[in-house]
Design a protein around this motif. Structure first.
Motif, PDB file in Angstrom:
ATOM      1  N   LEU A 146       0.879  -1.230  -0.059  1.00 15.93           N
ATOM      2  CA  LEU A 146       0.063   0.117  -0.073  1.00 15.93           C
ATOM      3  C   LEU A 146       0.950   1.245   0.014  1.00 15.93           C
ATOM      4  O   LEU A 146       0.627   2.261  -0.656  1.00 15.93           O
ATOM      5  CB  LEU A 146      -0.927   0.020   1.198  1.00 15.93           C
ATOM      6  CG  LEU A 146      -2.090  -0.918   1.158  1.00 15.93           C
ATOM      7  CD1 LEU A 146      -2.975  -0.945   2.461  1.00 15.93           C
ATOM      8  CD2 LEU A 146      -3.028  -0.657  -0.088  1.00 15.93           C
ATOM      9  N   SER A 147       2.109   1.216   0.614  1.00 13.07           N
ATOM     10  CA  SER A 147       2.884   2.443   0.831  1.00 13.07           C
ATOM     11  C   SER A 147       3.487   2.835  -0.576  1.00 13.07           C
ATOM     12  O   SER A 147       3.852   3.926  -0.896  1.00 13.07           O
ATOM     13  CB  SER A 147       3.750   2.325   1.464  1.00 13.07           C
ATOM     14  OG  SER A 147       4.833   1.184   1.269  1.00 13.07           O
ATOM     15  N   TRP A 148       3.546   1.976  -1.497  1.00 14.51           N
ATOM     16  CA  TRP A 148       3.789   1.956  -2.847  1.00 14.51           C
ATOM     17  C   TRP A 148       2.932   3.024  -3.671  1.00 14.51           C
ATOM     18  O   TRP A 148       3.289   3.747  -4.524  1.00 14.51           O
ATOM     19  CB  TRP A 148       3.880   0.667  -3.582  1.00 14.51           C
ATOM     20  CG  TRP A 148       5.111  -0.244  -3.200  1.00 14.51           C
ATOM     21  CD1 TRP A 148       5.984  -0.029  -2.383  1.00 14.51           C
ATOM     22  CD2 TRP A 148       4.873  -1.549  -3.468  1.00 14.51           C
ATOM     23  NE1 TRP A 148       6.962  -1.171  -2.212  1.00 14.51           N
ATOM     24  CE2 TRP A 148       6.234  -2.080  -2.936  1.00 14.51           C
ATOM     25  CE3 TRP A 148       4.180  -2.400  -4.304  1.00 14.51           C
ATOM     26  CZ2 TRP A 148       6.654  -3.810  -3.105  1.00 14.51           C
ATOM     27  CZ3 TRP A 148       4.607  -3.745  -4.432  1.00 14.51           C
ATOM     28  CH2 TRP A 148       5.856  -4.315  -3.841  1.00 14.51           C
ATOM     29  N   ILE A 149       1.809   3.024  -3.302  1.00 14.12           N
ATOM     30  CA  ILE A 149       0.575   3.673  -3.698  1.00 14.12           C
ATOM     31  C   ILE A 149       0.403   5.043  -2.808  1.00 14.12           C
ATOM     32  O   ILE A 149       0.243   6.405  -3.222  1.00 14.12           O
ATOM     33  CB  ILE A 149      -0.635   2.996  -3.881  1.00 14.12           C
ATOM     34  CG1 ILE A 149      -0.616   1.934  -4.784  1.00 14.12           C
ATOM     35  CG2 ILE A 149      -1.774   3.964  -4.091  1.00 14.12           C
ATOM     36  CD1 ILE A 149      -1.695   0.900  -4.530  1.00 14.12           C
ATOM     37  N   ASP A 150       0.651   4.946  -1.639  1.00 17.42           N
ATOM     38  CA  ASP A 150       0.344   6.128  -0.561  1.00 17.42           C
ATOM     39  C   ASP A 150       1.348   5.870   0.445  1.00 17.42           C
ATOM     40  O   ASP A 150       1.304   5.001   1.227  1.00 17.42           O
ATOM     41  CB  ASP A 150      -1.126   6.119  -0.079  1.00 17.42           C
ATOM     42  CG  ASP A 150      -1.391   7.194   0.807  1.00 17.42           C
ATOM     43  OD1 ASP A 150      -1.474   8.386   0.368  1.00 17.42           O
ATOM     44  OD2 ASP A 150      -1.301   6.880   2.048  1.00 17.42           O
ATOM     45  N   ASN A 151       2.079   7.045   0.844  1.00 18.88           N
ATOM     46  CA  ASN A 151       3.150   6.844   1.894  1.00 18.88           C
ATOM     47  C   ASN A 151       2.436   7.044   3.186  1.00 18.88           C
ATOM     48  O   ASN A 151       3.394   7.002   4.286  1.00 18.88           O
ATOM     49  CB  ASN A 151       4.380   8.065   1.590  1.00 18.88           C
ATOM     50  CG  ASN A 151       3.754   9.333   1.692  1.00 18.88           C
ATOM     51  OD1 ASN A 151       2.580   9.722   1.932  1.00 18.88           O
ATOM     52  ND2 ASN A 151       4.828  10.369   1.497  1.00 18.88           N
ATOM     53  N   GLN A 152       1.303   7.229   3.354  1.00 16.25           N
ATOM     54  CA  GLN A 152       0.602   7.224   4.707  1.00 16.25           C
ATOM     55  C   GLN A 152      -0.075   6.170   4.939  1.00 16.25           C
ATOM     56  O   GLN A 152      -0.881   5.813   5.756  1.00 16.25           O
ATOM     57  CB  GLN A 152      -0.527   8.247   4.757  1.00 16.25           C
ATOM     58  CG  GLN A 152       0.011   9.725   4.575  1.00 16.25           C
ATOM     59  CD  GLN A 152      -0.927  10.751   4.689  1.00 16.25           C
ATOM     60  OE1 GLN A 152      -2.185  10.530   4.686  1.00 16.25           O
ATOM     61  NE2 GLN A 152      -0.740  12.149   4.434  1.00 16.25           N
ATOM     62  N   SER A 153       0.293   4.957   4.675  1.00 17.65           N
ATOM     63  CA  SER A 153      -0.058   3.634   4.728  1.00 17.65           C
ATOM     64  C   SER A 153       1.019   2.900   5.668  1.00 17.65           C
ATOM     65  O   SER A 153       2.174   2.814   5.613  1.00 17.65           O
ATOM     66  CB  SER A 153      -0.056   2.652   3.533  1.00 17.65           C
ATOM     67  OG  SER A 153      -1.001   3.067   2.560  1.00 17.65           O
ATOM     68  N   TYR A 154       0.234   2.185   6.928  1.00 21.08           N
ATOM     69  CA  TYR A 154       1.133   1.667   7.832  1.00 21.08           C
ATOM     70  C   TYR A 154       0.196   0.716   8.878  1.00 21.08           C
ATOM     71  O   TYR A 154      -1.051   0.601   8.569  1.00 21.08           O
ATOM     72  CB  TYR A 154       1.619   2.611   8.924  1.00 21.08           C
ATOM     73  CG  TYR A 154       0.717   3.674   9.538  1.00 21.08           C
ATOM     74  CD1 TYR A 154       0.251   3.428  10.584  1.00 21.08           C
ATOM     75  CD2 TYR A 154       0.262   4.705   8.783  1.00 21.08           C
ATOM     76  CE1 TYR A 154      -0.495   4.376  11.350  1.00 21.08           C
ATOM     77  CE2 TYR A 154      -0.652   5.753   9.231  1.00 21.08           C
ATOM     78  CZ  TYR A 154      -1.077   5.395  10.763  1.00 21.08           C
ATOM     79  OH  TYR A 154      -2.072   6.305  11.353  1.00 21.08           O
ATOM     80  N   THR A 155       0.969   0.185   9.446  1.00 18.04           N
ATOM     81  CA  THR A 155       0.126  -0.781  10.461  1.00 18.04           C
ATOM     82  C   THR A 155       0.209  -0.267  11.865  1.00 18.04           C
ATOM     83  O   THR A 155       1.275   0.270  12.110  1.00 18.04           O
ATOM     84  CB  THR A 155       0.530  -2.403  10.370  1.00 18.04           C
ATOM     85  OG1 THR A 155       1.783  -2.380  10.862  1.00 18.04           O
ATOM     86  CG2 THR A 155       0.339  -2.977   9.009  1.00 18.04           C
ATOM     87  N   MET A 156      -0.471  -0.957  12.740  1.00 15.53           N
ATOM     88  CA  MET A 156      -0.526  -0.523  14.239  1.00 15.53           C
ATOM     89  C   MET A 156      -0.948  -1.766  14.895  1.00 15.53           C
ATOM     90  O   MET A 156      -2.399  -2.415  14.597  1.00 15.53           O
ATOM     91  CB  MET A 156      -1.222   0.724  14.517  1.00 15.53           C
ATOM     92  CG  MET A 156      -1.098   1.106  15.863  1.00 15.53           C
ATOM     93  SD  MET A 156      -2.162   2.575  16.100  1.00 15.53           S
ATOM     94  CE  MET A 156      -1.382   4.013  15.355  1.00 15.53           C
ATOM     95  N   ALA A 157      -0.460  -2.038  16.170  1.00 21.41           N
ATOM     96  CA  ALA A 157      -1.041  -3.059  16.745  1.00 21.41           C
ATOM     97  C   ALA A 157      -2.349  -2.747  17.386  1.00 21.41           C
ATOM     98  O   ALA A 157      -2.536  -1.700  17.800  1.00 21.41           O
ATOM     99  CB  ALA A 157      -0.105  -3.619  18.100  1.00 21.41           C
ATOM    100  N   HIS A 158      -3.331  -3.661  17.371  1.00 26.19           N
ATOM    101  CA  HIS A 158      -4.751  -3.235  18.046  1.00 26.19           C
ATOM    102  C   HIS A 158      -4.295  -3.724  19.524  1.00 26.19           C
ATOM    103  O   HIS A 158      -3.895  -4.990  19.889  1.00 26.19           O
ATOM    104  CB  HIS A 158      -5.630  -4.269  17.367  1.00 26.19           C
ATOM    105  CG  HIS A 158      -7.246  -3.883  17.458  1.00 26.19           C
ATOM    106  ND1 HIS A 158      -7.807  -3.799  19.010  1.00 26.19           N
ATOM    107  CD2 HIS A 158      -8.007  -3.344  16.632  1.00 26.19           C
ATOM    108  CE1 HIS A 158      -8.871  -3.382  18.897  1.00 26.19           C
ATOM    109  NE2 HIS A 158      -9.142  -3.321  17.613  1.00 26.19           N
ATOM    110  N   LEU A 159      -4.932  -2.852  20.427  1.00 24.60           N
ATOM    111  CA  LEU A 159      -4.602  -2.909  21.867  1.00 24.60           C
ATOM    112  C   LEU A 159      -5.541  -3.689  22.510  1.00 24.60           C
ATOM    113  O   LEU A 159      -5.218  -4.407  23.761  1.00 24.60           O
ATOM    114  CB  LEU A 159      -4.367  -1.570  22.410  1.00 24.60           C
ATOM    115  CG  LEU A 159      -3.182  -0.932  21.948  1.00 24.60           C
ATOM    116  CD1 LEU A 159      -3.271   0.383  22.846  1.00 24.60           C
ATOM    117  CD2 LEU A 159      -1.842  -1.503  21.966  1.00 24.60           C
ATOM    118  N   LYS A 160      -6.677  -4.184  21.996  1.00 23.60           N
ATOM    119  CA  LYS A 160      -7.719  -4.848  22.564  1.00 23.60           C
ATOM    120  C   LYS A 160      -8.135  -6.325  21.921  1.00 23.60           C
ATOM    121  O   LYS A 160      -8.883  -6.853  22.413  1.00 23.60           O
ATOM    122  CB  LYS A 160      -9.201  -3.915  22.511  1.00 23.60           C
ATOM    123  CG  LYS A 160      -8.774  -2.704  23.486  1.00 23.60           C
ATOM    124  CD  LYS A 160     -10.283  -1.748  23.330  1.00 23.60           C
ATOM    125  CE  LYS A 160      -9.858  -0.592  24.064  1.00 23.60           C
ATOM    126  NZ  LYS A 160     -11.043   0.345  24.215  1.00 23.60           N
TER     127      LYS A 160
END
Length: 182
Positions: A55-69
Motif C-alpha cells: 500500500l505504501s507504494w501507492i500512498d506513503n501514509q499507509s502503515y500498520t499498528m497493533a490493536h490493543l484490545k
C-alpha cells in the motif's frame, strides 16, 4: 463392491489425514500466542506488514499498528484506519487446503514439493495483493464491504486455488501420468 471405490477412498483418506496433520501443526503454532493479551501470531503480523508495504507504494501514509484490545493488526491507508488483519486473513488455512489436496493427488516427490512451494508462494502473494486491493476499495467504497470482503475477493482466491489444482491434477499428479498412458 468396495473395490470400485478404492481410488476415491484412498484419495479421501490421504486428503483428510494430511489436512488434519497440517491443521494440528498450525493450531499448535497458534497456541503459542495469547489472544487474551491481544497477541498476534508472527505470520499474521508479517502479512499485515507486507500489505502495508504494498500500500505504501501507492500512498506513503499507509502503515500498520497493533490493536490493543484484540489479537489483530490495524491497517491504515491514506492515514485512515481501514481494516484489521486477523489470523484468518493470513492465508494459512487456504494454503493448508491447497497442500492437502495436492498431497492427496499423489505425484512424484520432486514435482510435489516444487508445486507445493510454488503454489504456496503464489497464494501468499495473491493474498497480500487481495488485502491491499480490498483496503483501497474499502477506502473509496466502505458501503461495499460485505460484497467485496465476503464475495468478490474470496471468489478470486479460491478460483486461483482451483486453477492450481486443475494444473496439478492434469499435468503433474500420478493421475495425469496414468491418464496420458491410455
Amino acid at each position: 463392491m468396495l473395490q470400485q471405490y478404492k481410488p476415491f477412498l484412498y484419495f479421501l483418506g490421504k486428503f483428510v489425514l494430511s489436512y488434519i496433520i497440517l491443521t494440528v501443526v498450525y493450531q499448535s503454532y497458534l497456541n503459542r500466542f495469547d489472544s487474551s493479551k491481544a497477541e498476534v501470531d508472527s505470520f499474521t503480523q508479517i502479512v499485515a506488514n507486507q500489505t502495508a508495504t504494498v500500500l505504501s507504494w501507492i500512498d506513503n501514509q499507509s502503515y500498520t499498528m497493533a490493536h490493543l484490545k484484540e489479537p489483530s493488526v490495524k491497517l491504515f491507508y491514506k492515514g485512515k484506519y481501514i481494516s484489521r488483519i486477523i489470523e484468518g486473513c493470513n492465508g494459512i488455512s487456504v494454503i493448508i487446503l491447497f497442500i492437502a489436496f495436492t498431497l492427496a493427488f499423489t505425484g512424484k516427490l520432486k514435482n510435489t514439493l516444487i508445486f507445493i512451494f510454488t503454489g504456496t508462494l503464489i497464494i501468499h502473494i495473491l493474498n497480500i495483493a487481495r488485502i491491499a486491493l480490498l483496503c483501497i476499495a474499502l477506502y473509496f467504497f466502505p458501503e461495499m464491504e460485505h460484497i467485496l470482503h465476503g464475495v468478490i475477493f474470496p471468489l478470486v482466491i479460491y478460483g486461483v486455488i482451483f486453477l492450481l489444482w486443475v494444473v496439478w491434477v492434469n499435468k503433474y499428479s500420478n493421475y495425469a501420468s496414468s491418464f496420458a498412458k491410455k
